[in-house]
Design an enzyme around this catalytic site. Structure first.
Site, PDB file in Angstrom:
ATOM      1  N   ARG A 162       9.329   1.649   7.411  1.00 36.74           N
ATOM      2  CA  ARG A 162       9.631   2.391   7.532  1.00 36.74           C
ATOM      3  C   ARG A 162       8.997   3.197   8.983  1.00 36.74           C
ATOM      4  O   ARG A 162       9.713   4.272   9.848  1.00 36.74           O
ATOM      5  CB  ARG A 162       8.940   3.672   6.792  1.00 36.74           C
ATOM      6  CG  ARG A 162       9.418   2.968   4.990  1.00 36.74           C
ATOM      7  CD  ARG A 162       8.815   4.084   4.026  1.00 36.74           C
ATOM      8  NE  ARG A 162       7.403   3.992   3.701  1.00 36.74           N
ATOM      9  CZ  ARG A 162       7.085   2.788   3.327  1.00 36.74           C
ATOM     10  NH1 ARG A 162       7.437   1.866   2.260  1.00 36.74           N
ATOM     11  NH2 ARG A 162       5.773   2.763   2.846  1.00 36.74           N
ATOM     12  N   ASN A 203      -8.500  -9.475  -7.776  1.00 32.67           N
ATOM     13  CA  ASN A 203      -6.972  -9.002  -8.570  1.00 32.67           C
ATOM     14  C   ASN A 203      -6.424 -10.674  -7.881  1.00 32.67           C
ATOM     15  O   ASN A 203      -5.682 -11.307  -8.890  1.00 32.67           O
ATOM     16  CB  ASN A 203      -6.888  -8.262  -7.917  1.00 32.67           C
ATOM     17  CG  ASN A 203      -7.660  -6.222  -8.430  1.00 32.67           C
ATOM     18  OD1 ASN A 203      -7.152  -5.662  -6.943  1.00 32.67           O
ATOM     19  ND2 ASN A 203      -8.184  -6.465  -9.389  1.00 32.67           N
ATOM     20  N   HIS A 218      -7.022  -5.855  -4.927  1.00 38.42           N
ATOM     21  CA  HIS A 218      -7.719  -6.599  -3.911  1.00 38.42           C
ATOM     22  C   HIS A 218      -8.225  -7.895  -4.434  1.00 38.42           C
ATOM     23  O   HIS A 218      -7.666  -8.586  -4.629  1.00 38.42           O
ATOM     24  CB  HIS A 218      -9.466  -5.708  -3.494  1.00 38.42           C
ATOM     25  CG  HIS A 218      -9.018  -4.652  -3.082  1.00 38.42           C
ATOM     26  ND1 HIS A 218      -9.143  -4.321  -1.886  1.00 38.42           N
ATOM     27  CD2 HIS A 218      -9.691  -3.194  -3.740  1.00 38.42           C
ATOM     28  CE1 HIS A 218      -9.368  -3.464  -1.119  1.00 38.42           C
ATOM     29  NE2 HIS A 218      -9.412  -2.666  -2.238  1.00 38.42           N
ATOM     30  N   ASP A 219      -9.092  -8.968  -3.388  1.00 43.75           N
ATOM     31  CA  ASP A 219      -9.098 -10.118  -3.664  1.00 43.75           C
ATOM     32  C   ASP A 219      -9.453 -11.009  -5.057  1.00 43.75           C
ATOM     33  O   ASP A 219      -8.627 -11.641  -5.373  1.00 43.75           O
ATOM     34  CB  ASP A 219     -11.424 -10.476  -3.064  1.00 43.75           C
ATOM     35  CG  ASP A 219     -11.161 -11.289  -2.996  1.00 43.75           C
ATOM     36  OD1 ASP A 219     -11.202 -12.466  -3.861  1.00 43.75           O
ATOM     37  OD2 ASP A 219     -11.114 -12.772  -1.980  1.00 43.75           O
ATOM     38  N   LEU A 244       1.208   6.550  15.382  1.00 40.46           N
ATOM     39  CA  LEU A 244       2.572   5.741  14.930  1.00 40.46           C
ATOM     40  C   LEU A 244       3.180   6.668  14.638  1.00 40.46           C
ATOM     41  O   LEU A 244       4.840   6.580  13.416  1.00 40.46           O
ATOM     42  CB  LEU A 244       2.798   4.219  13.910  1.00 40.46           C
ATOM     43  CG  LEU A 244       1.648   3.286  14.787  1.00 40.46           C
ATOM     44  CD1 LEU A 244       1.776   1.957  14.367  1.00 40.46           C
ATOM     45  CD2 LEU A 244       2.347   2.744  16.027  1.00 40.46           C
ATOM     46  N   ASP A 259      -9.079 -13.182   0.066  1.00 43.51           N
ATOM     47  CA  ASP A 259      -9.066 -12.625   1.523  1.00 43.51           C
ATOM     48  C   ASP A 259      -9.439 -13.600   2.312  1.00 43.51           C
ATOM     49  O   ASP A 259      -8.095 -13.447   3.533  1.00 43.51           O
ATOM     50  CB  ASP A 259      -9.947 -11.350   1.585  1.00 43.51           C
ATOM     51  CG  ASP A 259      -9.792 -10.523   1.269  1.00 43.51           C
ATOM     52  OD1 ASP A 259      -8.441 -10.019   0.449  1.00 43.51           O
ATOM     53  OD2 ASP A 259     -10.756  -9.080   1.075  1.00 43.51           O
TER      54      ASP A 259
END
Length: 382
Positions: free
Chosen positions: A100, A138, A135-136, A70, A165
């Site tokens: 972006r 947090n 992450h999960d 990409l 998650d």
């Protein structure tokens, strides 16, 4: 391995999804969509990402992998060609990353106004932490879901990455996608679905908010109705070091437990007896093995069930009878869920290697000049 467009048999057959490869909740959501019959094409980095695990990554089952670089405009143009033919795009990059690349919502809606653009993040698309890593644990820590988890008064215990998650993340992303798809068919217009794990895990925890509103939240673990605060909703060790789950909340279920456990128990309606009741249950369950207790309570309304290891779950008589787990190609894994009476979901292809289907999947979706993309390195056929 070969790929054919529209192999799915579930109720989402005919729905086309473009997945920009990520980790965790995004792939799980796309696995769910593929399990339910959607035709999902996964756009991987050439060579795969940081956690590429090949055939073992069951979250990548049921869909082909196309490898596109990409950083090259031709590859971005190829994704937009896919978007033009799609109903849904799923991405789990940090906010601003797809913009972006030239693949943000405005870019994609310019090519396909009906597109449902689904964004999977932890913190959401806005707010002061939206561009921070996490992450999960947090996310569920911040949403108030983690604090009350576990039966250890001294510290919370997190349930792997199930709650954030997959509970508050991928599940809510799929709910959002399906709702937006339904609306788009009526309005002819797509929209952006902002699925944030902090939002989903907070919403998933609504019952706790209800308990708090009723004045039943003490702020302490192991003090409520469903967190081990009562002896009739807890986990007990058996003679062989295994455990059973006891969830005899209602009086009639408790009566069934009392009838089958084989000892006199203190009056559960007397709060002063709760310590003695827990001690009695602890002693009694340690007198027999898990298998022996499973036989005692098999098929009853006592709400007692063994705590089964993952490796043993496929052989549990109830799950085996339902076919909750399947083993295509010798790899044991959960079958698609939920189930449908008429358009039953089935598994199609095993997890793909990154770029394994670049040529055939792009061609099947009608992307032009596939050979030129491969020749220039914008696309990679593994």
């Amino acid at each position: 391995m070969t790929y054919e467009l529209g192999q799915g048999t579930g109720p989402l057959r005919g729905v086309r999804v473009v997945e920009l490869a990520g980790i965790g909740p995004g792939p799980h959501a796309c696995m769910l969509l593929a399990d339910l019959g959607a035709d999902v094409v996964r756009v991987d980095r050439p060579g795969g990402g940081m956690f590429a695990t090949g055939r073992a990554d069951l979250l990548n089952r049921g869909r082909p992998s196309v490898a596109l670089d990409l950083k090259r405009p031709a590859a971005v143009a190829a994704v937009l060609d896919l978007v033009e033919r799609a109903d849904v795009l799923v991405e789990g990059l940090r906010p601003g990353a797809t913009e972006r690349l030239g693949l943000g919502p405005e870019d994609c809606h310019a090519r396909n106004p009906r597109l449902v653009y689904a964004r999977m993040t932890g913190w959401g698309q806005d707010g002061p932490w939206s561009r921070s890593a996490g992450h999960d644990m947090n996310y569920i820590a911040t949403s108030g879901a983690l604090h009350g988890l576990g039966q250890d008064p001294a510290r919370p215990h997190f349930p792997g990455n199930l709650l954030g998650d997959f509970g508050g993340g991928s599940t809510y992303l799929v709910i959002g996608v399906l709702a937006a798809l339904l609306e788009a068919r009526a309005s002819g217009r797509g929209q952006v679905v902002d699925a944030a794990i902090v939002d989903g895990s907070a919403h998933l925890n609504t019952m706790a908010s209800a308990f708090a509103a009723m004045g039943l939240d003490t702020g302490r673990r192991r003090s409520g109705l469903l967190d081990g605060g009562t002896p009739w909703y807890d986990v007990y060790e058996t003679a062989d070091g295994e455990h059973v789950s006891v969830g005899a909340l209602e009086p009639q279920f408790w009566a069934e437990l009392v009838a089958r456990i084989g000892v006199d128990l203190p009056d559960r309606d007397d709060p002063a007896q709760h310590v003695a009741l827990r001690e009695a249950l602890t002693r009694r369950f340690k007198e027999r093995t898990q298998a022996e207790w499973a036989e005692v309570f098999d098929g009853t309304d006592a709400c007692v069930a063994p705590v089964v290891r993952l490796a043993d779950a496929p052989q549990h008589p109830h799950l085996a009878a339902r076919g909750t787990f399947v083993s295509p190609g010798g790899v044991t894994q959960p079958a698609p869920a939920p189930r449908f009476s008429r358009t039953q979901a089935t598994l199609t292809t095993p997890p793909a290697l990154p770029g394994e289907h670049t040529r055939e999947a792009l061609a099947a979706w009608g992307v032009p000049d596939v050979e030129a993309l491969i020749a220039t390195g914008a696309a990679v056929q593994a």
